[in-house]
Design an enzyme around this catalytic site. Structure first.
Site, PDB file in Angstrom:
ATOM      1  N   HIS A   1       0.991  -1.161  -0.050  1.00  0.00           N
ATOM      2  CA  HIS A   1       0.193  -0.074  -0.024  1.00  0.00           C
ATOM      3  C   HIS A   1       0.838   0.984  -0.112  1.00  0.00           C
ATOM      4  CE1 HIS A   1       0.708   0.841   4.154  1.00  0.00           C
ATOM      5  NE2 HIS A   1       0.812  -0.476   4.371  1.00  0.00           N
TER       6      HIS A   1
ATOM      7  N   CYS B   1       1.949  -3.033   6.467  1.00  0.00           N
ATOM      8  CA  CYS B   1       2.529  -4.250   6.027  1.00  0.00           C
ATOM      9  C   CYS B   1       3.660  -3.895   5.233  1.00  0.00           C
ATOM     10  CB  CYS B   1       1.420  -4.860   5.131  1.00  0.00           C
ATOM     11  SG  CYS B   1       0.217  -5.594   5.954  1.00  0.00           S
TER      12      CYS B   1
END
Length: 229
Positions: A189, A205
């Site tokens: 992301h 993440c």
């Protein structure tokens, strides 16, 4: 700063990480926590940035949520997006995340790869192995897992989703990682926190600068394999 070696990663070592999937399933993926920013020196020495690199990270006013220019002088130039010789040993068309060196590669034909610098949160270190990009989203909605809301009650307002925008936890683009039919809750992301690239951050993440995750989004098709080492 360490670099990726030219040796091909061991497939056995890659697959050995699959046992960590269960831990990640409960971890979720968020960038809402406090980020550990690097402490700036009193007189920081910033690199001279070539014009073509500046252009890659210029403002993107045409986006649904206009993206400002990224101040890439705040990060090590090794993490600027660049095409390199493919060091991964993987065939073309794969996403490879090298967690030890904070690089993400998209492998291309003729032994080439596009390399991006990344920041890694706890979830980014908790899963390794093979999966695939199940789907992608532009300006995604982020919905924190119930377990995360229990730990951070201030996230209750996002139980039904955090609206898209510059401050959304997933940023401008998100790529969703599955194994078979199972969502790993592992995401690639976007972030606007330039100083977090090339570092371990408190949560999330695999995060790329908005400009880089937008570039990656256009290159990676749904279903593309991903290897995390």
């Amino acid at each position: 700063m360490s670099h990726v070696s030219d040796a091909t990663p061991s497939r056995r070592a890659v697959l050995a990480g699959l046992a960590g999937l269960g831990a990640l399933t409960l971890a979720g993926c968020s960038t809402s926590g406090t980020t550990r920013l690097a402490t700036a020196a009193a007189t920081p020495v910033r690199p001279t940035i070539p014009l073509d690199i500046l252009a890659m990270y210029a403002a993107r006013p045409e986006e649904e949520h206009p993206v400002p220019a990224a101040d890439i002088s705040l990060m090590n130039p090794v993490y600027w997006r660049q095409e390199v010789a493919n060091p991964t040993g993987e065939p073309a068309g794969r996403v490879v995340v090298d967690t030890a060196n904070y690089f993400l590669y998209f492998t291309m034909p003729e032994g080439r790869a596009m390399r991006y610098g990344v920041g890694l949160g706890r979830a980014g270190f908790e899963w390794s192995g093979e999966g695939h990009i199940a789907y992608k989203r532009k300006w995604p909605v982020w919905t924190p897992p119930a377990e995360m809301i229990e730990r951070q009650p201030e996230l209750e307002i996002y139980r039904n989703g955090q609206p898209p925008g510059l401050l959304n936890a997933l940023g401008a683009r998100a790529l969703y990682i599955h194994q078979g039919n199972r969502d790993t809750l592992y995401r690639i992301h976007g972030t606007m926190d330039v100083a977090s690239i090339g570092k371990a951050v408190s949560s999330g993440c695999v995060r790329l600068l908005f400009h880089d995750v937008m570039d990656l989004y256009e290159r990676v098709p749904n279903g593309a394999p991903i290897v995390v080492i």
